[in-house]
Design a protein around this motif. Structure first.
Motif, mmCIF file in Angstrom:
data_model
loop_
_atom_site.group_PDB
_atom_site.id
_atom_site.type_symbol
_atom_site.label_atom_id
_atom_site.label_comp_id
_atom_site.label_asym_id
_atom_site.label_seq_id
_atom_site.Cartn_x
_atom_site.Cartn_y
_atom_site.Cartn_z
ATOM 1 N N UNK A 35 -1.519 -25.626 -22.339
ATOM 2 C CA UNK A 35 -1.370 -27.018 -22.785
ATOM 3 C C UNK A 35 -0.056 -27.198 -23.540
ATOM 4 N N UNK A 36 0.749 -28.125 -23.047
ATOM 5 C CA UNK A 36 2.023 -28.477 -23.703
ATOM 6 C C UNK A 36 1.864 -29.832 -24.377
ATOM 7 N N UNK A 37 2.260 -29.912 -25.634
ATOM 8 C CA UNK A 37 2.253 -31.171 -26.380
ATOM 9 C C UNK A 37 3.682 -31.689 -26.426
ATOM 10 N N UNK A 38 3.941 -32.825 -25.769
ATOM 11 C CA UNK A 38 5.300 -33.368 -25.650
ATOM 12 C C UNK A 38 5.438 -34.609 -26.532
ATOM 13 N N UNK A 39 6.371 -34.552 -27.459
ATOM 14 C CA UNK A 39 6.524 -35.630 -28.442
ATOM 15 C C UNK A 39 7.947 -36.172 -28.454
ATOM 16 N N UNK A 40 8.107 -37.387 -28.968
ATOM 17 C CA UNK A 40 9.445 -37.983 -29.158
ATOM 18 C C UNK A 40 9.287 -39.347 -29.795
ATOM 19 N N UNK A 41 10.426 -39.956 -30.132
ATOM 20 C CA UNK A 41 10.486 -41.373 -30.512
ATOM 21 C C UNK A 41 10.141 -42.229 -29.296
ATOM 22 N N UNK A 42 9.812 -43.501 -29.524
ATOM 23 C CA UNK A 42 9.672 -44.416 -28.382
ATOM 24 C C UNK A 42 10.981 -44.470 -27.586
ATOM 25 N N UNK A 43 10.865 -44.359 -26.277
ATOM 26 C CA UNK A 43 12.044 -44.564 -25.424
ATOM 27 C C UNK A 43 13.017 -43.400 -25.341
ATOM 28 N N UNK A 44 12.627 -42.224 -25.801
ATOM 29 C CA UNK A 44 13.535 -41.067 -25.733
ATOM 30 C C UNK A 44 13.551 -40.430 -24.342
ATOM 31 N N UNK A 45 12.539 -40.775 -23.519
ATOM 32 C CA UNK A 45 12.536 -40.279 -22.146
ATOM 33 C C UNK A 45 11.439 -39.275 -21.820
ATOM 34 N N UNK A 139 6.746 -29.328 -27.741
ATOM 35 C CA UNK A 139 8.128 -29.644 -27.387
ATOM 36 C C UNK A 139 8.416 -31.081 -27.802
ATOM 37 N N UNK A 140 9.654 -31.348 -28.147
ATOM 38 C CA UNK A 140 10.022 -32.725 -28.455
ATOM 39 C C UNK A 140 11.317 -33.071 -27.744
ATOM 40 N N UNK A 141 11.497 -34.363 -27.548
ATOM 41 C CA UNK A 141 12.735 -34.860 -26.950
ATOM 42 C C UNK A 141 13.451 -35.706 -27.991
ATOM 43 N N UNK A 142 14.703 -35.349 -28.247
ATOM 44 C CA UNK A 142 15.585 -36.197 -29.062
ATOM 45 C C UNK A 142 16.605 -36.749 -28.084
ATOM 46 N N UNK A 143 16.787 -38.065 -28.040
ATOM 47 C CA UNK A 143 17.757 -38.606 -27.097
ATOM 48 C C UNK A 143 19.069 -38.920 -27.812
ATOM 49 N N UNK A 144 20.152 -38.773 -27.074
ATOM 50 C CA UNK A 144 21.507 -38.958 -27.607
ATOM 51 C C UNK A 144 21.667 -40.279 -28.381
ATOM 52 N N UNK A 145 21.171 -41.428 -27.858
ATOM 53 C CA UNK A 145 21.371 -42.677 -28.609
ATOM 54 C C UNK A 145 20.719 -42.687 -29.989
ATOM 55 N N UNK A 146 19.744 -41.820 -30.238
ATOM 56 C CA UNK A 146 19.085 -41.794 -31.553
ATOM 57 C C UNK A 146 19.967 -41.187 -32.643
ATOM 58 N N UNK A 147 20.907 -40.331 -32.265
ATOM 59 C CA UNK A 147 21.834 -39.756 -33.251
ATOM 60 C C UNK A 147 21.489 -38.338 -33.659
ATOM 61 N N UNK A 148 22.533 -37.602 -34.043
ATOM 62 C CA UNK A 148 22.367 -36.180 -34.364
ATOM 63 C C UNK A 148 21.816 -35.934 -35.770
ATOM 64 N N UNK A 149 21.608 -37.007 -36.548
ATOM 65 C CA UNK A 149 21.096 -36.828 -37.920
ATOM 66 C C UNK A 149 19.566 -36.791 -37.983
ATOM 67 N N UNK A 150 18.888 -37.007 -36.884
ATOM 68 C CA UNK A 150 17.423 -37.125 -36.920
ATOM 69 C C UNK A 150 16.684 -35.896 -37.457
#
Lengths: 222, 222
Positions: A35-45, A139-150
């Motif tokens: 089981x993989x738990x995949x997380x992110x902000x809304x709209x990160x992909x 696992x999480x997804x950080x998307x480029x438009x969110x910024x490297x400071x997250x």
């Protein structure tokens, strides 16, 4: 009328989520379900990344997907089109899933014959990090438009993830995103995290990600 | 060493947040303080939009900003540079602010001489929507990279906002974002919401937004 089944999952009545999560993980180990738990902000992909992941792996292993959302089933419709077994989980307004909700989801999905089960968690960098879902890996997804400071602003999320996918690398030229600074910020929170830059839209980096999953699924089921 | 004061705010011990929020709003009305609650996903551009807003309005009115975060003070440092009175609120892991936490923040800021107070809420489309902070108006930022389907997936957030700013219009050519579909999706949740496309980076649309704020602050203080 949606073709995807929708399940309303209910929060645990048990106080000890950690114990429930451990019990679920032991059960999954016995059944050979990763089981993989995949997380992110809304709209990160998350959904696009998941569709690419299924495309790459579905000839090798049986995949099942639980799409968790406050409302709507737009993502489940997208995933169902890939051919993977899919269920939509509605959280009744809850901002996260706990181990009990995940267990209900796996039962609803019918996961006994599934080798790789993916929980697409609610889009949120705060609450999902606080609840062990019983997943083998986070696992999480950080998307480029969110910024490297997250990683500085959402420390717990980055500290509990085994893998950080940095998505939407195709738009790097249009954003002030410093990849090396991002890696340093992630390392501050979690020096052991595997960081993989990807572009779910073009497929860049997906091979490194799916190679990781192949190894982890094989090791879990060994 | 940070130059911005950091305040650890504590969740209310009172059960009735709605009553606390109404009491705070009445107090703000008496003092002539207009409180704006600004919400969004992580990385949608709250801080950059706020810096632009302060730049446009600070010669006309006294502005105070509360930067709420789980951790870090990177945003407060950015806002303090604009010259606005600024305080960093740390939520101790909490995913939102309630009326009591907001009240503690206003006291820490010293808001009696402030005409426009802004609460930059925790980056999250779920939990902050569930708690009335006592603000006069709620605004949210949806950024183009997040996608036009978000009103379908986070219904409560869109339904409680008076204004939806659609930020990062400069990258519209690089994303599959349908502005008209987005307006229709927002209208489904909230037909009364004022929708303003902006680009905080270039300043596009900021005038319409600050004109709205000018009118609302004047009306609240009349």
């Amino acid at each position: 009328m949606s073709k995807v089944r929708i399940l309303e999952v209910k929060q645990s009545v048990f106080a000890n989520n950690d114990a429930q999560a451990e019990a679920l993980r032991a059960d999954l180990k016995e059944k050979g379900v990763f089981l993989l738990n995949l997380m992110s902000s809304p709209g990160a992909g998350k959904t696009t990344t998941l569709a690419r992941t299924i495309e790459a792996l579905q000839d090798e292993m049986k995949i099942g997907v639980m799409e968790a959302d406050i409302d709507s089933d737009v993502d489940a419709e997208t995933i169902a089109k890939t051919g993977a077994k899919t269920i939509q989980l509605h959280t009744g307004g809850m901002c996260h899933l706990d181990a009990e909700m995940t267990k209900q989801g796996l039962e609803g999905l019918g996961s006994d014959d599934v080798e790789l089960a993916v929980l697409e968690n609610v889009g949120n960098l705060v609450c999902p990090a606080e609840f062990d879902t019983g997943a083998v890996k986070n696992a999480m997804i950080l998307s480029v438009p969110e910024g490297h400071d997250k990683p500085l602003k959402y420390p717990l999320m980055f500290s509990i993830c085994d893998v950080v996918l940095i998505n939407k690398t195709d738009v790097l030229p249009y954003f002030d995103f410093d990849m090396e600074q991002c890696r340093r910020n992630i390392a501050l929170r979690n020096p052991d995290a595997l960081v993989i830059p990807i572009c779910a839209k073009t497929g860049e980096g997906i091979e490194e990600w799916t190679d990781y999953l192949r190894r982890e699924v094989a090791s879990w089921r060994a």
